[in-house]
Design an enzyme around this catalytic site. Structure first.
Site, PDB file in Angstrom:
ATOM      1  N   SER A 138       0.872  -1.227  -0.037  1.00  0.00           N
ATOM      2  CA  SER A 138      -0.135   0.188   0.055  1.00  0.00           C
ATOM      3  C   SER A 138       0.994   1.183  -0.141  1.00  0.00           C
ATOM      4  CB  SER A 138      -0.821   0.083   1.206  1.00  0.00           C
ATOM      5  OG  SER A 138      -1.535   1.259   1.454  1.00  0.00           O
ATOM      6  N   TYR A 151      -2.216  -2.561  10.320  1.00  0.00           N
ATOM      7  CA  TYR A 151      -2.199  -2.498   8.796  1.00  0.00           C
ATOM      8  C   TYR A 151      -0.992  -1.902   8.129  1.00  0.00           C
ATOM      9  CZ  TYR A 151      -3.829  -1.555   3.836  1.00  0.00           C
ATOM     10  OH  TYR A 151      -4.253  -1.467   2.658  1.00  0.00           O
TER      11      TYR A 151
HETATM   12  C1  BMA Z   1      -5.137   1.618   1.383  1.00  0.00           C
HETATM   13  C2  BMA Z   1      -5.996   1.374   2.491  1.00  0.00           C
HETATM   14  C3  BMA Z   1      -7.350   2.611   1.960  1.00  0.00           C
HETATM   15  C4  BMA Z   1      -6.567   4.128   2.097  1.00  0.00           C
HETATM   16  C5  BMA Z   1      -5.316   3.961   1.060  1.00  0.00           C
HETATM   17  C6  BMA Z   1      -4.442   5.372   1.213  1.00  0.00           C
HETATM   18  O1  BMA Z   1      -4.053   0.750   1.721  1.00  0.00           O
HETATM   19  O2  BMA Z   1      -5.602   1.597   3.590  1.00  0.00           O
HETATM   20  O3  BMA Z   1      -8.085   2.488   2.918  1.00  0.00           O
HETATM   21  O4  BMA Z   1      -7.298   4.946   1.564  1.00  0.00           O
HETATM   22  O5  BMA Z   1      -4.356   2.900   1.734  1.00  0.00           O
HETATM   23  O6  BMA Z   1      -4.211   5.717   2.329  1.00  0.00           O
END
Ligand code: BMA
Length: 255
Positions: A138, A151
């Site tokens: 992410s 997360y």
């Molecule tokens: C992603 C999630 C989304 C978030 C995005 C940007 O991995 O956690 O909920 O909007 O990152 O921060």
């Protein structure tokens, strides 16, 4: 047909980025072994691509289940050229409000699953002399939202795992990470619904990207497909952002 005659393993394949990636790989000629715990949606997706996708009800955070599902999938569709570690969940809390159970759950589903799938997919790639592992991280591996400590830690760990696999199994096996911004998936929609008015976090997410929209899952699926293709043969060990320009602008600096 970029992936004609090849087999892909995709985790978290029932919905969101995973399901979109299944669709792109099937379109590009691949056979897809789909792993997920959501059998209802998984079977629907596999049914749409009968003969080209097979669904296994598999909790990828459990080693025995991963080992068995991959063995069965390989027996059906052949050795995998690609592994897409996409399975992931979200929870909202800071460190002082995160229980041991929630922490372990996030680490197990988001990271340990990638370790297990790599462990059982890479030997097949080595036997074929070639393969690609894509880890879905992410943009939160580089920039963090509030309230998502487990997360953020799990997604950052995916970058380390990516580097390790690239170092240990190159040159035969390439490994890269993708770091999406906000994507319109059930995970993100669930996050919006934790708020009394889901429209507020949705608009915030729209506005924080330079694109002034959130991504569609297929946009990430297309990128994953490219990274697996020979067009990306010089790309390994790195994490690539696909984030609509999130975080590049100094807040308040635009006149
Ligand atoms: C992603 C999630 C989304 C978030 C995005 C940007 O991995 O956690 O909920 O909007 O990152 O921060």
């Amino acid at each position: 047909m970029e992936h004609q005659g090849r087999t892909a393993i995709i985790t978290g394949a029932s919905k969101g980025i995973g399901a979109a990636t299944v669709e792109v790989f099937v379109r590009e000629g691949a056979k897809v072994i789909m792993l997920d715990t959501d059998a209802e949606h998984g079977k629907q997706v596999a049914g749409k691509f009968a003969g080209h996708a097979v669904f296994y009800d598999c909790d990828v955070s459990k080693e025995k289940q991963v080992k068995e599902a991959i063995a069965q999938g390989v027996a059906q569709f052949g050795k995998p050229s690609y592994l897409v570690n996409n399975a992931g969940i979200q929870r909202y809390a800071p460190v002082t409000e995160t229980s041991e159970e929630e922490w372990d759950l996030l680490m197990n589903v988001n990271v340990k699953s990638a370790f297990f799938c790599a462990k059982y997919a890479i030997p097949h790639m080595q036997q074929m002399g070639k393969g690609v592992v894509v880890n879905v991280s992410s943009v939160q591996a580089m920039l963090s939202q509030g309230n998502v400590c487990a997360y953020v830690t799990s997604k950052t760990a995916m970058i380390g795992l990516t580097r390790s696999i690239a170092v240990d199994y190159g040159p035969q096996v390439r490994c890269v990470a993708v770091c999406p911004g906000t994507v319109d998936t059930p995970l993100v929609r669930w996050g919006f619904e934790q708020s009394p008015d889901p429209e507020i976090p949705y608009q915030e997410c729209v506005n924080m990207h330079l694109t002034k929209r959130i991504a569609q899952p297929v946009e990430v699926g297309e990128f994953i497909s490219y990274l697996c293709s020979d067009k990306a043969a010089f790309m390994t060990g790195q994490a690539y952002r696909i984030d609509g320009g999130l975080g590049v602008m100094i807040p308040g600096s635009k006149q």
